[in-house]
Structure formats: structure tokens, C-alpha cells
Design a protein around this motif. Sequence first.
Motif, PDB file in Angstrom:
ATOM      1  N   ASP A  10      15.050  40.504 -31.502  1.00 39.90           N
ATOM      2  CA  ASP A  10      15.898  39.761 -30.675  1.00 39.90           C
ATOM      3  C   ASP A  10      15.124  38.655 -30.035  1.00 39.90           C
ATOM      4  OD1 ASP A  10      18.031  39.168 -28.659  1.00 39.90           O
ATOM      5  OD2 ASP A  10      16.868  39.941 -27.093  1.00 39.90           O
ATOM      6  N   TYR A  11      14.455  37.926 -30.900  1.00 35.10           N
ATOM      7  CA  TYR A  11      14.063  36.477 -30.543  1.00 35.10           C
ATOM      8  C   TYR A  11      14.119  35.425 -31.458  1.00 35.10           C
ATOM      9  CZ  TYR A  11       9.273  37.808 -32.624  1.00 35.10           C
ATOM     10  OH  TYR A  11       8.424  38.042 -33.260  1.00 35.10           O
ATOM     11  N   LEU A  12      14.042  34.277 -30.775  1.00 36.83           N
ATOM     12  CA  LEU A  12      14.677  33.017 -31.383  1.00 36.83           C
ATOM     13  C   LEU A  12      13.507  32.101 -31.101  1.00 36.83           C
ATOM     14  CD1 LEU A  12      17.419  32.258 -32.802  1.00 36.83           C
ATOM     15  CD2 LEU A  12      18.014  31.136 -30.568  1.00 36.83           C
ATOM     16  N   GLN A  35      11.759  28.855 -30.790  1.00 37.96           N
ATOM     17  CA  GLN A  35      12.105  27.432 -30.995  1.00 37.96           C
ATOM     18  C   GLN A  35      11.111  26.499 -29.991  1.00 37.96           C
ATOM     19  OE1 GLN A  35      16.089  26.814 -29.579  1.00 37.96           O
ATOM     20  NE2 GLN A  35      16.078  28.671 -28.631  1.00 37.96           N
ATOM     21  N   SER A  71      11.604  24.684 -14.616  1.00 38.74           N
ATOM     22  CA  SER A  71      12.263  23.838 -13.589  1.00 38.74           C
ATOM     23  C   SER A  71      13.577  25.134 -13.519  1.00 38.74           C
ATOM     24  CB  SER A  71      13.022  22.785 -14.057  1.00 38.74           C
ATOM     25  OG  SER A  71      11.865  21.978 -14.101  1.00 38.74           O
ATOM     26  N   GLY A  72      14.098  25.438 -14.704  1.00 36.44           N
ATOM     27  CA  GLY A  72      15.094  26.342 -14.804  1.00 36.44           C
ATOM     28  C   GLY A  72      14.947  27.542 -13.894  1.00 36.44           C
ATOM     29  N   ASP A  86      10.233  31.807 -27.343  1.00 38.03           N
ATOM     30  CA  ASP A  86      11.661  32.438 -27.048  1.00 38.03           C
ATOM     31  C   ASP A  86      11.760  31.964 -25.667  1.00 38.03           C
ATOM     32  OD1 ASP A  86      13.983  34.111 -28.055  1.00 38.03           O
ATOM     33  OD2 ASP A  86      13.533  34.369 -25.884  1.00 38.03           O
ATOM     34  N   LYS A 107      14.244  32.715 -23.594  1.00 34.38           N
ATOM     35  CA  LYS A 107      14.859  33.671 -22.710  1.00 34.38           C
ATOM     36  C   LYS A 107      13.782  34.608 -22.343  1.00 34.38           C
ATOM     37  CE  LYS A 107      17.498  36.694 -25.253  1.00 34.38           C
ATOM     38  NZ  LYS A 107      17.060  36.201 -26.226  1.00 34.38           N
ATOM     39  N   TRP A 108      12.849  34.991 -23.115  1.00 39.69           N
ATOM     40  CA  TRP A 108      11.639  35.915 -22.713  1.00 39.69           C
ATOM     41  C   TRP A 108      10.689  35.188 -21.828  1.00 39.69           C
ATOM     42  CZ3 TRP A 108      11.699  41.078 -24.495  1.00 39.69           C
ATOM     43  CH2 TRP A 108      12.839  41.285 -25.518  1.00 39.69           C
TER      44      TRP A 108
END
Lengths: 222, 349
Positions: B190-192, B194, B203-204, B231, B233-234
Motif C-alpha cells: 500500500d504505498y505510492l 512519488q 502545511s496539510g 508516500d 499519506k504515510w
Amino acid sequence: MHIFVVEDEKTIRRELKVLLENAMYQVTAPDTFENIVCRIKEEKPDLVLLDVNLPGISGFDICMQLREQTEIPIIFLTSRTDSMDELNGILKGGDDYIAKPYQAPILLARIAAVLKRTKGMEVKETILLEKKGVQLDISKCCLIFQEKKVELTKNEMKILHLLFQHSGEFVARMDLIEYLWENQIFIDDNTLSVHMTGIRKKLNSIGVQDFIETKRGIGYRI
Amino acid sequence: MKLIDFFRDKSLLLLLHLVCMCVVAGFLKVTGYGKANIILIVIFWTMLLIIWFFATYLNRRKHFYQMEQILEKVDQRYLLGELLPDSFRLEDRLYREMIRKSNKSVIERIRQMEDEWKDYREYIESWVHEIKAPITSISLLCENRRHSLSAEEGKGIKEDFYTITLENQKIENYVDMALYYARSENVYKDYLIQETSLNEVVSGVLNKNRLLLIQNHVNAHVDCKDKVYTDQKWIAFILNQMIQNSVKYQRKIPVFHIYTRRETNGVILVLEDNGTGIPAEELSRIFEKGFTGSNGRNHERSTGMGLYLCQKLCDKLGIGIRAWSEYGTGTRMFLEFPISNYITREEMD
């Protein structure tokens, strides 16, 4: 700008509609999903917000069918967060992929970004705002009053920008700080007070008195 | 297999031979054979016995050496039963059969537990996805109500919506922890990877927690120009945990400095706070599962899971995680993103 919302969760659909309408978008949000592809094609929206898990049909399928005939920008909204899903969404022709639970400002920012990218149009922002003879020049980042000019810092500029946008009504301190955080200025209450003092001094220096009205416990108004 | 052990093992047999030798010698003596003949027979016997003994020893040693080699080479040792070398010996064959049966039951048991665990994991994942819908509803609802109220009329009510939003975010955070814990074993699925702008991620995360941070009077200075391959998200989850900690263990008005440093072999992301800090003797243990430390006990509830998960995920993503702290002054958390040799950016023509 017309946005078509495909979302099966009733509350989310209703609140999304409210949120988007408050942000000045025209919204269509149907409660049934039969022939949804045809309906989207008939409506010709500027953007589709698409939930991935729908009863009876997958958002990915809808996206694929839409892509066969149209170029309408699509943003996936989903509670699934696997990378595979995200990749899938992009491969199937989605323009963005937002995971639930999303926060309203982030959602709006990404909608704006996709619209800007695909339509090549930006929400036109007025560069010169005016109130009681005081002008805020956003491009040059300064305040002008009767030929007199004073430079502003980025933070002061953002604060004034929000106040000018809501001129005539009180803006709560909390809303002001939140707005700053959304614009990558991460400051607290006390720092805001310092900035307000700074802004008042600058206003005085160009000869503007009592421009910003303060109501204790409520907020500021211009 | 040592010679002496083998000797001991065969001592009964050797004793039997010795007894037989004596009996035969006695019998021959009685039947009138000459002394020389008897000695000759005994010597031959002994020689044959010695040859047989060493031959058997070498043969057995080779056999067990092979088995040891197999055990060392395979990573799932419980498969030994299937891999044992052939042997003409009855005992070996019987043992082999038994080992095979025993292994089979172990394998079945493991398979069963894997299935159960997989089911459980999938249930957790689907549960997390289900619960995100109501969390989203609440969050949108509060947001809309908050903004529909003007500053004057909504004075007290606005505060309530803030509180609900904050509590809702806590739920979201705990739910995320459960999800990432369930997933942490299978990160590779489950990783992407990039190109990721750390500034955007930071900031997010700050934005996501803005209500909590604003309520705690946080000032944050962000200067993350560097980009890394990872990744998003992680990383966002890891940063989120770290920021939650910084907010939790504050001492005075919290000031965060979040910045990146480019070094020869990677990019380092630093999260610096001016909180309570971590006592030196506890610093080495903060990434342990369930470790709460004196801070955890004195402050708000602490599960001891956050940093443990961070480290686990960092390990899987190949990111270094370190902490530096001075008790009473503040803490610096470091995330080290190595520059990968196998990911290079190809310039487009």
C-alpha cells in the motif's frame, strides 16, 4: 460554475451541497443513481464530485464511462485510502482523489485547483479593494489613502484581505486566525493582536483613524 | 555430531560385541584351538568392528550435517519434513514420516491463524472506511453551521461547534491509528512513492489540526523547501502523530519550527518544539510499544502507540526517525529521507 455531486450518503450529500452553494457554485446532487452517466452528460457540469462506493455501481465505472465520451473534470471522494484505489482513480481518468474525512477548506481549494487546471480559469480576484476611501492593493501588497501609501507584510495583507472581503460585518478573531492558517500563516491569538496593532499603526501613519472597529469578545469590522 | 557422543550412543552394541568376543574366545579355547588362532580371530573381529564403527559414524555425520544445512538455509524451518534427505534406514524413514505429520499440523494451524488474522484485518479496514462517512458528515455539518453564523449572533454556539469538530478530529485520529496499525505489517502492498513536497505535506497536516493548534495558541514556522520521494499519506500520518505529541506535551506558549535540511545522503525534516521535553533516561525508549514515560503519566492520556507506529512505518518506508530532547527546553524530532539510488529523476525532453 456548475458542480455535479454523486454521493450516496444523505447527510454528506446535503452538507456538501450547502458548502458548495455557500462557495458560490451551482450544485446538482441527485439521490438516485440510475442512468447517472446519461444525466451527467445532459447536465454538462463543469466538475463532477464522485463517490467511489455507490450502491450497485462503482465510481470508477462511472468515471470510465464518462471518460469515453467527455472531458468533464472528475474528483473522486472516497473513504477508502489504499494507494491502489488512488492509483486506480487516476488511471481511470480522475483529475484528483480526496480521502474522507475531508475538511471543507481543503476540499474547496482542491476543487478550485482542478477547475483552474482544466478550464484554465481562475476565480477572478479583485486586485484593488476599497472601503471608506482606503484602498488595499493586493498585487503590490500595500494600503493607499489619499495618495499616501504604506507597505504591508504578507501576514498583515492577508488579515486585511479577509476584513475587506467581509466589510460591514464583524469577523470573529477565531475565523480570522483560521483563515490565516488556511493560507499557510500559522500564528496564534497573541501574534494576531500584535499584527492588528501593527496594522493600526500603519493606518495611522497614512492618516486613517479608527478604520478597524473592535468589539470585545466578538471580533473586528471595517 | 561428536565422535565421543556417537561412541556413547553405540556403547551397548560395542559391549555386546565384547561379550560375544569373550564367549567365542572361551568356546574356541574349550574346543582346543591354539592361542594364536584365537587372537587372530579377535583382532580381525575388532578391525572389522572399528571399520564398521567409523564408516557408520561418517555416514551418520554426513546425514545430519545435510539436515543442519537444510535447516539453516530455509526460512520456514517447519517445512523440514518435506526436505529431509532420503535414507535407507528404517528409523530415519519413520522419523521422517512423523516429522512430516507434525509439520503438516503446524502448517495447518499457521494457515488457519493467518486466515483469521487476515479476516480481522479486513474487517478493521472496512470498519474504518464505514466510520469515516459519519465522521465526514459531522465535520461538514459543523463547518457549515459555523460559517452560516455571523460573529455576533453565533457567539456561544460557535464555540460548541468548535468543540464538536475538535472531538470529531480526535475520533478521526484514533481511527487512523487503528487503520495504520492494521496495515503496518503490509506496507509494501500500500504505498505510492512519488515526488512529495514536504512543504505541502506539513502545511496539510497543520491545517488539518488547525482548530486544535489554534486552541492551544500554537505558532508554527514552516520552512520546508525540499522535495523527497516517498508516500504522502504515510508521511502525513507520521507527521500528524508527531505534531499531536508536540501539542500534548507543551510547557508554555508552543512554538513549532518545522524545516528541512539537505545533506549529502538525504533530506532531513526537523520538527522542533519548545515543550516539556523528554527526560534523558527515557529518550531511548520513546519508540517502544506501550511506553508512556513520565510525560505520558503526568499529562493527558497517552496510549504509547503513536511513536511506536511512527517508527514501525518509518522502518518500512526506509526513513530514519530520531529524537533529540532536553528536558524542560524542548524536543526535536528528525525524519531522515535517504536519497535513493534506484529512484532518479529522468529529465523529459
